[in-house]
Write a protein that holds these residues in place. Structure first.
Motif, mmCIF file in Angstrom:
data_model
loop_
_atom_site.group_PDB
_atom_site.id
_atom_site.type_symbol
_atom_site.label_atom_id
_atom_site.label_comp_id
_atom_site.label_asym_id
_atom_site.label_seq_id
_atom_site.Cartn_x
_atom_site.Cartn_y
_atom_site.Cartn_z
ATOM 1 N N GLU A 81 0.838 -1.198 0.000
ATOM 2 C CA GLU A 81 0.000 0.000 0.000
ATOM 3 C C GLU A 81 0.876 1.252 0.000
ATOM 4 N N GLY A 82 0.493 2.222 -0.842
ATOM 5 C CA GLY A 82 1.259 3.448 -0.927
ATOM 6 C C GLY A 82 0.373 4.670 -1.040
ATOM 7 N N TRP A 83 0.922 5.823 -0.647
ATOM 8 C CA TRP A 83 0.183 7.085 -0.653
ATOM 9 C C TRP A 83 1.057 8.184 -1.234
ATOM 10 N N ILE A 84 0.440 9.103 -1.961
ATOM 11 C CA ILE A 84 1.105 10.301 -2.471
ATOM 12 C C ILE A 84 0.215 11.507 -2.180
ATOM 13 N N VAL A 85 0.803 12.595 -1.692
ATOM 14 C CA VAL A 85 0.060 13.842 -1.507
ATOM 15 C C VAL A 85 0.780 14.954 -2.252
ATOM 16 N N GLY A 86 0.004 15.976 -2.636
ATOM 17 C CA GLY A 86 0.600 17.069 -3.378
ATOM 18 C C GLY A 86 -0.211 18.340 -3.278
ATOM 19 N N LYS A 87 0.256 19.341 -4.005
ATOM 20 C CA LYS A 87 -0.348 20.670 -4.024
ATOM 21 C C LYS A 87 -0.527 21.106 -5.481
ATOM 22 N N PRO A 88 -1.715 21.668 -5.842
ATOM 23 C CA PRO A 88 -2.945 21.786 -5.074
ATOM 24 C C PRO A 88 -3.395 20.417 -4.524
ATOM 25 N N ALA A 89 -4.319 20.462 -3.562
ATOM 26 C CA ALA A 89 -4.669 19.274 -2.796
ATOM 27 C C ALA A 89 -4.978 18.080 -3.679
ATOM 28 N N ILE A 90 -4.161 17.040 -3.546
ATOM 29 C CA ILE A 90 -4.371 15.798 -4.272
ATOM 30 C C ILE A 90 -3.856 14.650 -3.418
ATOM 31 N N LEU A 91 -4.598 13.544 -3.410
ATOM 32 C CA LEU A 91 -4.239 12.351 -2.658
ATOM 33 C C LEU A 91 -4.388 11.140 -3.562
ATOM 34 N N LEU A 92 -3.308 10.367 -3.699
ATOM 35 C CA LEU A 92 -3.306 9.160 -4.517
ATOM 36 C C LEU A 92 -3.030 7.962 -3.626
ATOM 37 N N TYR A 93 -3.654 6.819 -3.953
ATOM 38 C CA TYR A 93 -3.525 5.600 -3.141
ATOM 39 C C TYR A 93 -3.329 4.396 -4.052
ATOM 40 N N THR A 94 -2.444 3.494 -3.649
ATOM 41 C CA THR A 94 -2.259 2.235 -4.370
ATOM 42 C C THR A 94 -2.297 1.074 -3.393
ATOM 43 N N SER A 95 -2.856 -0.032 -3.831
ATOM 44 C CA SER A 95 -2.871 -1.251 -3.015
ATOM 45 C C SER A 95 -2.081 -2.370 -3.679
ATOM 46 N N ASP A 96 -1.449 -2.050 -4.822
ATOM 47 C CA ASP A 96 -0.719 -3.076 -5.570
ATOM 48 C C ASP A 96 0.716 -2.633 -5.875
ATOM 49 N N ALA A 97 1.342 -2.015 -4.903
ATOM 50 C CA ALA A 97 2.750 -1.613 -5.001
ATOM 51 C C ALA A 97 3.008 -0.604 -6.108
ATOM 52 N N GLY A 98 1.998 0.189 -6.448
ATOM 53 C CA GLY A 98 2.193 1.253 -7.416
ATOM 54 C C GLY A 98 1.909 0.874 -8.853
ATOM 55 N N ASP A 99 1.432 -0.334 -9.088
ATOM 56 C CA ASP A 99 1.068 -0.702 -10.460
ATOM 57 C C ASP A 99 -0.096 0.150 -10.947
ATOM 58 N N SER A 100 -1.016 0.469 -10.047
ATOM 59 C CA SER A 100 -2.130 1.361 -10.369
ATOM 60 C C SER A 100 -2.351 2.292 -9.189
ATOM 61 N N TRP A 101 -2.810 3.512 -9.488
ATOM 62 C CA TRP A 101 -3.048 4.519 -8.461
ATOM 63 C C TRP A 101 -4.468 5.043 -8.578
ATOM 64 N N GLU A 102 -5.117 5.185 -7.426
ATOM 65 C CA GLU A 102 -6.492 5.693 -7.351
ATOM 66 C C GLU A 102 -6.481 7.067 -6.689
ATOM 67 N N ARG A 103 -7.245 7.991 -7.231
ATOM 68 C CA ARG A 103 -7.336 9.316 -6.632
ATOM 69 C C ARG A 103 -8.441 9.337 -5.593
ATOM 70 N N ILE A 104 -8.118 9.776 -4.377
ATOM 71 C CA ILE A 104 -9.078 9.833 -3.273
ATOM 72 C C ILE A 104 -9.557 11.271 -3.123
#
Length: 375
Positions: A146-169
């Motif tokens: 599981e991985g997370w990315i945050v950024g500016k402007p406000a954005i949150l990305l999440y992966t449950s497969d070691a970064g093969d795919s990313w979902e925007r929360i």
């Protein structure tokens, strides 16, 4: 313990020190990421403007079979496929696959490696592509796959497969401040921090967040400014730096460097502290033994007395050639690296009592800004 060490500057190359006996990740390795200077006027202005946004980063990978006493040696250069104006900000590797990692930066920069950092390639994440925004990706963290990315402007990305795919929360538009840090803490769980001192935790993949702090730092200072915190009345409402210890404690430096603040799990508010030195604070962080290190603007390294939270610090002599030190990262209780202006690299093997200059980056015409150790 095996170590990867990355130093980010304002150019497009990666410097890596490796053990002379091997070129694989079965032993300790260190890497420095930098980018060479550009002759364009625009980039020169950008470099001056972002002098505090160049970065250096060290990542510990304990799952690699290695001996902590192995010495780091030569540095090799790896070129990165990025534009000269991109500022690199954070890096993380997948714990279950130490060869697989991600590198973040400004201008929506996401690079990916699958060979332990030897080569990097741009990574496109469709859910993070927006014609109206040019995202600055500030922080990345993994726990298992599981991985997370945050950024500016406000954005949150999440992966449950070691970064093969990313979902925007989705995130609330009323979030106080910009997200500057995220830490994966467990299954579907993470901890997120904004530059105004808000700390949020989630246990359901980021769909709901609970505030761990009852008020922003500005509100706290409005109540405590009469308690003798020097410089609190000049606080602009944001952090200059924020660092987290392995056990969840935070230390943050005010935007002007007048004072610093700490927070521990369970406390309702950030606790402000007067700085213990005359010069303003550049950065602060946690030693491997639980104590604090402190850097002052214009040069100067201090270590707190003992291993707990205290306002008593002692200065440690360093050979910085007159350049300021910008960050410190501990590789173990005894070994740490410090990075700073004009390619300054320092190393200690006795917990910070004495430091020796490493000349590997002396010819780098840029600042090394941040050192981060991820276990």
């Amino acid at each position: 313990m095996a170590t990867l060490q990355f130093t980010f500057t304002d150019s497009t190359t990666l410097f890596r020190p490796s053990l002379p006996s091997t070129r694989t990740f079965s032993r300790n390795r260190s890497l420095i990421v930098k980018a060479s200077s550009s002759s364009s006027d625009d980039f020169s202005k950008s470099r001056r403007r972002f002098i505090a946004e160049t970065a250096a980063l060290s990542v510990s990978l304990p799952q690699l079979a290695a001996r902590a006493e192995d010495a780091l040696s030569e540095w090799e250069r790896v070129y990165l496929p990025i534009d000269p104006g991109v500022v690199l900000l954070d890096i993380a590797f997948v714990p279950d696959d130490p060869n697989h990692g991600f590198l973040l930066g400004t201008r929506q920069t996401i690079l990916e490696t699958k060979d332990g950092g030897n080569t990097w390639a741009p990574r496109s994440i469709p859910s993070a592509e927006d014609e109206d925004f040019n995202y600055r990706f500030n922080s990345i963290s993994f726990k298992g796959k599981e991985g997370w990315i945050v950024g500016k402007p406000a954005i949150l990305l999440y992966t449950s497969d070691a970064g093969d795919s990313w979902e925007r929360i989705p995130l609330s538009a009323e979030l106080p401040g910009d997200m500057v840090y995220i830490k994966a803490t467990g299954e579907k769980s993470a901890e997120m921090v904004t530059d105004e001192g808000a700390i949020y935790v989630t246990a359901n993949r980021g769909y709901n967040w609970r505030a761990a702090v009852q008020e922003t730092v500005s509100a706290t200072l409005n109540r405590t400014v009469s308690s003798g915190i020097s410089g609190a009345s000049y606080y602009t409402g944001t952090f200059n730096t924020v660092n987290r210890s392995p056990d969840g404690r935070y230390v943050a430096v005010s935007s002007r460097g007048n004072f610093y603040l700490t927070w521990e799990p369970g406390q309702p508010f950030w606790q402000p502290h007067n700085r213990a030195v005359a010069r303003r604070i550049q950065n602060m962080g946690w030693r491997a033994d639980g104590g604090l290190w402190l850097l002052v603007r214009g040069g100067g390294l201090y270590l707190s007395k003992g291993t707990g939270l205290t306002e008593e610090f002692e200065e440690v002599p360093v050979q910085s050639r007159g350049f300021g030190i910008l960050d410190v990262g501990y590789r173990s209780t005894d070994e740490a690296w410090a990075a700073g202006g004009s390619g300054i690299l320092l190393r200690t093997t006795n917990g910070g009592k004495s430091w020796i200059r490493d000349k590997a980056a002396d010819n780098i015409a840029a600042n090394l800004y941040s050192v981060k150790s991820v276990h």
